[in-house]
Design an enzyme around this catalytic site. Sequence first.
Site, mmCIF file in Angstrom:
data_model
loop_
_atom_site.group_PDB
_atom_site.id
_atom_site.type_symbol
_atom_site.label_atom_id
_atom_site.label_comp_id
_atom_site.label_asym_id
_atom_site.label_seq_id
_atom_site.Cartn_x
_atom_site.Cartn_y
_atom_site.Cartn_z
ATOM 1 C CG ASP A 195 38.970 40.091 30.052
ATOM 2 O OD1 ASP A 195 38.290 41.086 30.395
ATOM 3 O OD2 ASP A 195 40.152 40.171 29.663
ATOM 4 C CE1 TYR B 157 41.422 42.294 40.683
ATOM 5 C CE2 TYR B 157 41.793 44.477 39.788
ATOM 6 C CZ TYR B 157 41.582 43.139 39.595
ATOM 7 O OH TYR B 157 41.527 42.649 38.322
ATOM 8 C CE LYS C 150 39.513 26.218 43.865
ATOM 9 N NZ LYS C 150 39.262 25.232 42.786
ATOM 10 C CG ASP D 154 37.723 24.969 39.603
ATOM 11 O OD1 ASP D 154 36.668 25.330 40.169
ATOM 12 O OD2 ASP D 154 38.366 23.960 39.965
HETATM 13 C C1 IPM Z 1 39.102 45.680 34.038
HETATM 14 C C2 IPM Z 1 40.598 45.774 33.879
HETATM 15 C C3 IPM Z 1 41.196 46.383 35.136
HETATM 16 C C4 IPM Z 1 40.869 45.458 36.283
HETATM 17 C C5 IPM Z 1 42.710 46.651 35.057
HETATM 18 C C6 IPM Z 1 43.069 47.525 33.889
HETATM 19 C C7 IPM Z 1 43.232 47.249 36.336
HETATM 20 O O1 IPM Z 1 41.128 44.547 33.583
HETATM 21 O O2 IPM Z 1 38.474 46.732 34.274
HETATM 22 O O3 IPM Z 1 38.579 44.593 33.911
HETATM 23 O O4 IPM Z 1 41.571 44.465 36.509
HETATM 24 O O5 IPM Z 1 39.880 45.730 36.986
HETATM 25 MG MG MG Z 2 39.693 43.034 33.240
#
Ligand code: IPM
Ligand code: MG
Length: 357
Positions: free
Chosen positions: A252, A143, A192, A224
């Site tokens: 997620d 990131y 990984k 994975d």
């Molecule tokens: C999260 C989101 C963010 C991330 C995006 C919106 C930049 O997906 O907070 O999980 O990837 O960190």
């Molecule tokens: Mg996210």
Amino acid sequence: MNTYKITLLRGDGIGPEIVAEAIKVLDKTGERFGFALEYTEALMGGCAIDATGVPLPQETIDKCLASDAVLLGAVGGWKWDNLPGNRRPEAGLLGIRGALELYANLRPAKIYGPLKGACPLRPDIIGDSMDIMVVRELTGGIYFGKRGRETVDGVEAAYDTEYYTTTEVERIARVAFESARKRGGKLCNVDKANVLESSRLWRETVLRVATEYPDVQLSHLYIDNAAMQLVRNPKQFDVILASNIFGDILSDEASQVAGSIGMLASASLGNGTRGLYEPIHGSAPDIAGKGIANPLATILSISMMLRYSFDEFAAADAIEAAVEKVLEDGLRTPDIYTQGGKKVGTVEMGDAVVAAL
Ligand code: IPM
Ligand code: MG
């Protein structure tokens, strides 16, 4: 009486709707547990782009730095999707995480008893419960690594770099070990290391930090396999430690196992007590303005704020109990609705939590 200064970043899409409900809950907790709240509004994300031309104005950073905690709704939306990467709403979010040095992202994923029916896995797979803490590194890795575009022999290319220093891995590993110590005593490191050099350094560093925590049971999974294990047998996990991008993906996935992404809160912490609290979901432009967004993830983020930034443990517990209560009473926003539930909107859900308090 303690007064806590909070900067509100309502953001875009459903952000303002869910933050409004969280503030109601926070005010009510202050009233009940005897602390005062002082709010400052600031712009970040698409709304900041519209008002000032940039996703993260300096004024917003200054306000956040001057507050005890930051509450964020969500940022982003179709309107800003075609802007260059560094001017998108998401750049504002990464920018504030970096500016406040919030390197530790705690994302608890648990199945609330009354929501078992919303979990897509078979009942025999989830068993009695699932209660996982994803500890995600938040200010490093791909990131924040070197990125760019170039043309090589007439062919366009782009790259992003996964880059970690041992200092970055050590501090996030400590957060994960400490968290495991306070919970079930188990830590699963995800990387990984069979392919990536950055992961090999990550794992070596985690193993070194592990010598300080002989009481924590440490295991390792490749990303994975971890993604598979999370739906094959989520009960095996207590605390999961992951890099920025792997933690983004796994959290997620964990949220869906917990029933809905509309339920997952998060705390982003650095070395001090100031933290940024936000639901892990996005701005959901498809349902913005309809009054149907689930405010519970943001409300639960308030509970994390009270716990991690203000040491108001009783108030934090009370919010969690109030959320359990409204779920037990059958209240459901559409994302967690199953047959027999009482379908409610954003405001009704927020009001119910306030009433339960
Ligand atoms: C999260 C989101 C963010 C991330 C995006 C919106 C930049 O997906 O907070 O999980 O990837 O960190
Ligand atoms: Mg996210």
